[in-house]
Every structure is written in C-alpha cells, then in structure tokens.
Motif scaffolding. Structure first.
Motif, mmCIF file in Angstrom:
data_model
loop_
_atom_site.group_PDB
_atom_site.id
_atom_site.type_symbol
_atom_site.label_atom_id
_atom_site.label_comp_id
_atom_site.label_asym_id
_atom_site.label_seq_id
_atom_site.Cartn_x
_atom_site.Cartn_y
_atom_site.Cartn_z
ATOM 1 N N PRO A 163 0.757 -1.191 0.217
ATOM 2 C CA PRO A 163 0.031 -0.017 0.109
ATOM 3 C C PRO A 163 0.765 1.136 -0.063
ATOM 4 O O PRO A 163 1.799 1.526 0.886
ATOM 5 C CB PRO A 163 -0.760 -0.300 1.390
ATOM 6 N N LEU A 164 0.824 2.046 -0.919
ATOM 7 C CA LEU A 164 1.494 3.403 -1.199
ATOM 8 C C LEU A 164 0.754 4.542 -0.828
ATOM 9 O O LEU A 164 -0.479 4.605 -1.371
ATOM 10 C CB LEU A 164 2.128 3.422 -2.530
ATOM 11 N N PRO A 165 1.358 5.609 -0.261
ATOM 12 C CA PRO A 165 0.612 6.555 0.021
ATOM 13 C C PRO A 165 0.237 7.574 -1.154
ATOM 14 O O PRO A 165 1.160 7.989 -1.902
ATOM 15 C CB PRO A 165 1.385 7.430 1.052
ATOM 16 N N LEU A 166 -0.941 8.055 -1.528
ATOM 17 C CA LEU A 166 -1.202 9.133 -2.317
ATOM 18 C C LEU A 166 -2.315 10.207 -1.605
ATOM 19 O O LEU A 166 -3.403 9.618 -1.365
ATOM 20 C CB LEU A 166 -1.821 8.368 -3.358
ATOM 21 N N GLY A 167 -2.093 11.252 -1.261
ATOM 22 C CA GLY A 167 -2.907 12.078 -0.540
ATOM 23 C C GLY A 167 -3.253 11.391 0.970
ATOM 24 O O GLY A 167 -2.075 11.308 1.545
ATOM 25 N N GLY A 168 -4.317 11.517 1.318
ATOM 26 C CA GLY A 168 -4.893 10.844 2.677
ATOM 27 C C GLY A 168 -5.040 9.391 2.587
ATOM 28 O O GLY A 168 -5.437 8.752 3.579
ATOM 29 N N ALA A 169 -4.907 8.875 1.343
ATOM 30 C CA ALA A 169 -5.218 7.438 1.158
ATOM 31 C C ALA A 169 -4.013 6.524 0.941
ATOM 32 O O ALA A 169 -2.849 7.092 0.883
ATOM 33 C CB ALA A 169 -6.214 6.957 0.270
ATOM 34 N N ARG A 170 -4.118 5.280 0.973
ATOM 35 C CA ARG A 170 -3.121 4.325 0.824
ATOM 36 C C ARG A 170 -3.601 3.270 -0.317
ATOM 37 O O ARG A 170 -4.580 2.416 0.133
ATOM 38 C CB ARG A 170 -2.486 3.589 1.966
ATOM 39 N N LEU A 171 -3.045 3.136 -1.485
ATOM 40 C CA LEU A 171 -3.394 2.521 -2.536
ATOM 41 C C LEU A 171 -2.256 1.150 -2.884
ATOM 42 O O LEU A 171 -1.158 1.724 -2.774
ATOM 43 C CB LEU A 171 -3.723 2.991 -3.845
ATOM 44 N N PRO A 172 -2.838 0.082 -3.256
ATOM 45 C CA PRO A 172 -1.720 -0.829 -3.542
ATOM 46 C C PRO A 172 -0.900 -0.309 -4.817
ATOM 47 O O PRO A 172 -1.624 0.112 -5.928
ATOM 48 C CB PRO A 172 -2.607 -2.008 -4.117
ATOM 49 N N GLY A 173 0.325 -0.688 -5.015
ATOM 50 C CA GLY A 173 1.070 -0.223 -6.122
ATOM 51 C C GLY A 173 0.572 -0.519 -7.504
ATOM 52 O O GLY A 173 0.573 0.149 -8.395
ATOM 53 N N TRP A 174 0.006 -2.047 -7.653
ATOM 54 C CA TRP A 174 -0.461 -2.145 -8.687
ATOM 55 C C TRP A 174 -1.614 -1.542 -9.079
ATOM 56 O O TRP A 174 -1.764 -1.399 -10.523
ATOM 57 C CB TRP A 174 -1.137 -3.921 -8.691
ATOM 58 N N VAL A 175 -2.603 -0.922 -8.186
ATOM 59 C CA VAL A 175 -3.602 -0.163 -8.636
ATOM 60 C C VAL A 175 -3.114 1.232 -9.460
ATOM 61 O O VAL A 175 -3.632 1.590 -10.347
ATOM 62 C CB VAL A 175 -4.588 0.374 -7.463
ATOM 63 N N LEU A 176 -2.083 1.813 -8.956
ATOM 64 C CA LEU A 176 -1.508 3.049 -9.447
ATOM 65 C C LEU A 176 -0.823 2.477 -10.898
ATOM 66 O O LEU A 176 -1.099 3.342 -11.743
ATOM 67 C CB LEU A 176 -0.348 3.564 -8.679
ATOM 68 N N ALA A 177 -0.197 1.430 -10.973
ATOM 69 C CA ALA A 177 0.285 1.139 -12.237
ATOM 70 C C ALA A 177 -0.747 0.767 -13.041
ATOM 71 O O ALA A 177 -0.572 1.419 -14.479
ATOM 72 C CB ALA A 177 1.166 -0.207 -12.207
ATOM 73 N N LEU A 178 -1.820 -0.098 -12.656
ATOM 74 C CA LEU A 178 -2.791 -0.099 -13.753
ATOM 75 C C LEU A 178 -3.489 1.367 -14.161
ATOM 76 O O LEU A 178 -3.873 1.388 -15.320
ATOM 77 C CB LEU A 178 -3.921 -0.931 -13.018
ATOM 78 N N TRP A 179 -3.623 2.342 -13.303
ATOM 79 C CA TRP A 179 -4.233 3.335 -13.601
ATOM 80 C C TRP A 179 -3.322 4.307 -14.395
ATOM 81 O O TRP A 179 -3.914 4.851 -15.735
ATOM 82 C CB TRP A 179 -4.547 4.436 -12.409
ATOM 83 N N ALA A 187 -1.157 17.549 -7.765
ATOM 84 C CA ALA A 187 -0.072 17.701 -7.147
ATOM 85 C C ALA A 187 0.138 18.460 -5.743
ATOM 86 O O ALA A 187 0.745 18.180 -4.927
ATOM 87 C CB ALA A 187 1.451 18.112 -7.940
ATOM 88 N N TRP A 188 -0.675 19.790 -5.880
ATOM 89 C CA TRP A 188 -0.813 20.538 -4.675
ATOM 90 C C TRP A 188 -1.896 19.748 -3.876
ATOM 91 O O TRP A 188 -1.379 19.686 -2.647
ATOM 92 C CB TRP A 188 -1.594 21.810 -5.301
ATOM 93 N N VAL A 189 -2.938 18.956 -4.132
ATOM 94 C CA VAL A 189 -3.693 18.553 -3.234
ATOM 95 C C VAL A 189 -3.335 17.288 -2.597
ATOM 96 O O VAL A 189 -3.409 17.070 -1.685
ATOM 97 C CB VAL A 189 -5.195 18.283 -3.699
ATOM 98 N N LEU A 190 -2.564 16.261 -3.587
ATOM 99 C CA LEU A 190 -2.284 15.101 -3.158
ATOM 100 C C LEU A 190 -0.900 14.879 -2.726
ATOM 101 O O LEU A 190 -0.502 13.885 -1.819
ATOM 102 C CB LEU A 190 -2.703 14.052 -4.468
ATOM 103 N N LEU A 191 -0.128 15.901 -3.268
ATOM 104 C CA LEU A 191 1.385 15.805 -2.839
ATOM 105 C C LEU A 191 1.782 16.968 -1.912
ATOM 106 O O LEU A 191 3.020 16.741 -1.725
ATOM 107 C CB LEU A 191 2.137 15.538 -4.049
ATOM 108 N N GLY A 192 1.087 17.806 -1.894
ATOM 109 C CA GLY A 192 1.763 19.046 -1.236
ATOM 110 C C GLY A 192 2.855 19.893 -1.893
ATOM 111 O O GLY A 192 3.123 20.650 -1.297
ATOM 112 N N GLU A 193 2.626 19.712 -3.385
ATOM 113 C CA GLU A 193 3.678 20.474 -4.290
ATOM 114 C C GLU A 193 2.881 21.681 -4.543
ATOM 115 O O GLU A 193 2.255 21.827 -5.788
ATOM 116 C CB GLU A 193 4.045 19.718 -5.161
#
Length: 317
Positions: free
Chosen positions: A213-229, A269-275
């Motif tokens: 599970p990898l952090p993205l914003g306030g959630a944690r998603l499996p790496g394969w979900v991000l790769a599939l997206w 990037a601003w909302v989910l990564l704070g950039e």
C-alpha cells in the motif's frame, strides 16, 4: 458539390478535456511508485505495457499501417511514447510534477525553433511572440535570479521530454492526413513497450512494491492499482479520447484544450502531494502556457498547401 464535413464541436471539446484530465494525473500517480523505489524506466515500462495490452486489439485490427509506414510507427513508439514518458518520469523523480510538465509543454516552442534555425523557414510575428512568452515564463518558473533553485538534472530531463514532444508534433505532421491516428497510437504503444522492456530489464523490477500500500494524499493504494491507472487511464484512455477530439476539432483547438493537462497536474500535485508553486512560479506557469499556446497555433505545416481547386469540382479527399 460535396458538402464539407461539419466538426462536432461539443463532443470534441468533451473528448479533449477528458484526454487532458487523464494525461494530467500521470505524474501524481507515478510519484508514489518512484518514491517506493521503482526506477523511472520501470514505471514507464509498466505504463506502456498496460497501454499496449489495452490497445492491442486496435493494433491487430489495423496492422497494415506497420507494413505501409514501418519507420513512422517505429519513430512514434520510440520518441513520443517511450522517450517522452521515460524522461518525464525521470524528471518527476527530481522536481515537482507541475514544473516538469510545464517544461515538457514547451515542445511547440522547440518546433518553431526547428523550422526557423534548421529548416530556414520564416515564422510569423505570432510565433516569435510565443517563443518570447515561453522563455519569459521559464525565467519566472525556474526563478533563475535566485540561482536556479530546482534540480538542474531534473530540469534537463524535463526539457528532454519537451524535445520528445516536439518530435511528436513533427512526426504527426509528417504522417499525413491519410494515416490513421488510432492505428499509429496503438502500434506505437506496442513498439514502446518492447523497446522499454529491453532497456528497463523488467526481470530486475522489485515486483513486491506493487503489492504494497503506497500513500497518495490521505489514502493508501496498492502499487498495482497505481500502475494499472497509469497504463489504462493515463495512457490508453488519454490517447483514445485525444484522437477522438482531434477528429472532431481542429488540431489548434484540441491542442489548446490539452493545456488543461498542466492545470490538472498542478492542482493534483498540490492537493495530493503537497507540491505548491509560489506566486512568481504561478505567474511563470501562466506565461508559459500562453506562450506555448501561441507557438502551437503558429507552427507551420511541413506539407505544402494544396493547389486551389475550382469551386465546381467535388472534394475527393
């Protein structure tokens, strides 16, 4: 006399906006994978494999393009698809997502410089204005007076992606109106997946990261979900809707709407990564987008204008 085709503007704008939004989330979705230890080439390969699998039916149904234009398909797969994505993700690993994408979107400016300096063709005053705006925007975005606060290697990689985008524009122009853009995208994705597979050594990829599970914003998603997206939405859907938009709009209008990709990337990037960009950088972003839009509209076609056809003759194209 045959009626001229009527462009379906509203659906075209919807497709163009969807394409820009889909492309715009790529950097944000890739950042957690990069921070988890995946190499930029690995992330790019995963993205292109997902897209190649999704687009394989299209490539197989329209396989004749590979026979008729093999060099075009090879160049499209290597430069715009594999090259741009790999350089962009390598840049994202070093500099903010929004900054990397803004630098990549200076591609139309490089096309104008190519026409003027290499092919020795005259460009319009609008073209010169676009280049000046883009350069001024880069000065503001990079805050060069402060000694270039951004990572120089990351900036160079993003500018390399811009060169790849310029190659995409030039290849698209060279393809001609008789080339099926959907077949070109699908075949190019297969080429990109194979080329990147040879370079990325996927057997060395830390596959366990995709199960974490990898952090993205306030959630944690499996790496394969991000790769599939990345593969399905940010690439396959993005290209399909982009082609649909170009078929319904002029390239200039579709290209202008595509700059929503930059806005999407910056906001996500601003909302989910704070950039967050500073006020001067935001101003630079606006100036860059304005300059790139002007440059894109002013890019001359590499093909000669067709001879005038008498009004009474039908349009046989």
């Amino acid at each position: 006399m045959a009626a001229q085709p009527v462009r379906r503007r509203t659906p075209g704008l919807a497709f163009a906006a969807a394409s820009a939004l889909a492309f715009g989330g790529a950097g944000v979705a890739a950042r957690p994978l990069l921070e988890a230890g995946l190499d930029p080439l690995h992330v790019t390969w995963l993205r292109m494999v997902g897209a190649a699998v999704a687009l394989a039916p299209v490539a197989l149904a329209r396989w004749r393009l590979v026979l008729h234009r093999p060099l075009l398909v090879l160049g499209y797969g290597i430069f715009p698809m594999a090259g741009v994505q790999a350089l962009y993700f390598a840049a994202v690993a070093r500099i903010p997502v929004g900054v990397a994408l803004l630098l990549e979107f200076t591609g139309p400016v490089l096309v104008l410089l190519w026409f003027r300096l290499v092919r020795r063709r005259r460009v319009s005053a609008w073209a010169v204005s676009g280049v000046v705006l883009a350069v001024a925007g880069l000065v503001l975005l990079l805050e060069v007076w402060a000694g270039l606060r951004l990572d120089a290697v990351g900036v160079s990689l993003a500018l390399g992606a811009a060169a790849g985008q310029a190659g995409y524009l030039l290849l698209s122009d060279a393809a001609g109106e008789d080339t099926d853009p959907l077949a070109l995208v699908a075949s190019g994705a297969l080429v990109a997946a194979v080329v990147l597979g040879a370079l990325a050594s996927p057997w060395d990829l830390p596959w366990a990261v995709l199960a974490e599970p990898l952090p993205l914003g306030g959630a944690r998603l499996p790496g394969w979900v991000l790769a599939l997206w990345l593969g399905l939405v940010c690439t396959a859907v993005a290209y399909l809707t982009g082609v649909a938009a170009i078929r319904r709009l002029s390239p200039q209008v579709a290209g202008g709407v595509a700059y929503l990709e930059v806005v999407t990337a910056i906001v996500l990037a601003w909302v989910l990564l704070g950039e967050a960009l500073g006020p001067v950088q935001v101003l630079g972003a606006v100036v860059i987008v304005a300059g790139a839009c002007v440059s894109q509209a002013a890019v001359p076609s590499g093909r000669e204008a067709p001879a005038a056809v008498p009004e009474a003759e039908p349009d046989l194209r």
